[in-house]
Design an enzyme around this catalytic site. Structure first.
Site, PDB file in Angstrom:
ATOM      1  N   SER A 142      59.430 135.338  60.989  1.00  0.00           N
ATOM      2  CA  SER A 142      60.634 134.503  60.992  1.00  0.00           C
ATOM      3  C   SER A 142      61.365 134.806  59.691  1.00  0.00           C
ATOM      4  O   SER A 142      60.764 135.353  58.748  1.00  0.00           O
ATOM      5  CB  SER A 142      60.197 133.034  61.029  1.00  0.00           C
ATOM      6  N   TYR A 155      54.768 125.801  58.498  1.00  0.00           N
ATOM      7  CA  TYR A 155      55.379 126.933  59.218  1.00  0.00           C
ATOM      8  C   TYR A 155      55.753 128.042  58.233  1.00  0.00           C
ATOM      9  O   TYR A 155      55.465 129.213  58.453  1.00  0.00           O
ATOM     10  CB  TYR A 155      56.608 126.425  59.971  1.00  0.00           C
TER      11      TYR A 155
END
Ligand code: NAD
Length: 260
Positions: A142, A155
């Protein structure tokens, strides 16, 4: 000319969202695709879409945090198709909340799915790829593999960890003909993102529209979401790349949100 002819691929978390788009795109490019997700029911639509389009797919129930399920899943692919050329660790979850209020269980859950899951998929895939003396590991990182945002500590930490794993695999895999790269998307409208818009609005006391325009898309060059097609095009490109020149790299696809 199909770019992944004769290739065999595994995509985890492929029942929906980005993983589904990539599984279908790999199949359109000629790959046989093992479509893996938590349950067989959850991959049925992806497998049907691939087969309706004339592609070849197999279903796998594979919780990526389950060591035995991952090993057995990879063994099933090799038994059916004889090899494994591409493995994409894509399964993922999100948790929204500030670090000081984070339950240990929530932290662990996010780390387990992204990081332990990526490790288990990597280990099982490499054992086959090293035997073949070829293969491509792909990771769904990401922009959060490269920078942080508030309210997403587990995350962000897990996605940074996946970048480290990707690089370590690039170093170790080279002598066995294995490349390793990580895809780093910006925000893509999938169920994972749709769920966090109201959660962030509540935590920050702002409207959902402001979460989209002032947080998610604020730093893009054009105020646009990245699409599943943008991400799958990059995945095909990385999977099809013909040499070890492209390994250990993070490739950002984010409408300019993050520039490296
Ligand atoms: P999604 O929620 O639509 O899909 C995730 C899939 O992973 C689901 O099908 C889910 O069942 C599966 N999954 C969850 N836990 C699993 C487990 N333990 N074992 C196997 N499968 C499991 O999300 P998405 O947006 O398609 O995300 C896919 C990947 O892309 C994730 O790794 C996510 O972090 C990453 N990503 C997403 C975005 C985005 O904006 N959507 C941006 C960057 C990176």
């Amino acid at each position: 000319m199909k770019r992944l002819q004769q290739q065999t691929a595994l995509v985890t978390g492929a029942g929906r969202g980005i993983g589904r788009a990539i599984a279908e795109h790999f199949a359109r490019e000629g790959a046989r695709v093992a479509v893996a997700d938590l349950t067989l029911d959850s991959v049925a639509d992806t497998v049907a879409a691939i087969e309706q389009a004339g592609g070849t797919a197999m279903s796998l129930a594979m919780d990526v945090t389950d060591e035995a399920a991952v090993s057995q899943g990879v063994a099933a692919i090799v038994e059916k198709w004889g090899r494994l050329d591409i493995a994409l660790a894509n399964a993922g979850i999100q948790h929204i909340g500030p670090v000081h209020k984070l339950a240990y269980a929530e932290w662990s859950k996010v780390m387990r799915v992204h990081l332990d899951g990526a490790f288990l998929v990597t280990r099982a895939a490499l054992q086959q790829m090293y035997e073949q003396n070829s293969g491509t590991m792909l990771y769904m990182g990401s922009v959060h593999s490269l920078e942080a945002s508030p309210l997403k500590a587990p995350y962000v930490a897990a996605k940074h960890g996946m970048l480290g794993l990707c690089r370590a695999v690039a170093k170790e895999g080279a002598e066995f003909g294995v490349r390793s790269n990580i895809i780093c998307p910006g925000f893509v409208r999938t169920p994972l993102v749709d769920k966090q818009i109201p959660e962030q609005a509540k935590e920050l006391g702002i409207s959902e529209q402001d979460v989209i325009s002032k947080i998610m898309l604020k730093n893009t060059v054009d105020g646009e979401f990245t699409t599943v097609d943008d991400v799958s095009e990059l995945a095909v490109h990385l999977a099809a790349f013909p040499s070890n020149a492209l390994t250990g790299q993070s490739m950002v696809v984010s409408h300019g949100w993050h520039m490296q």
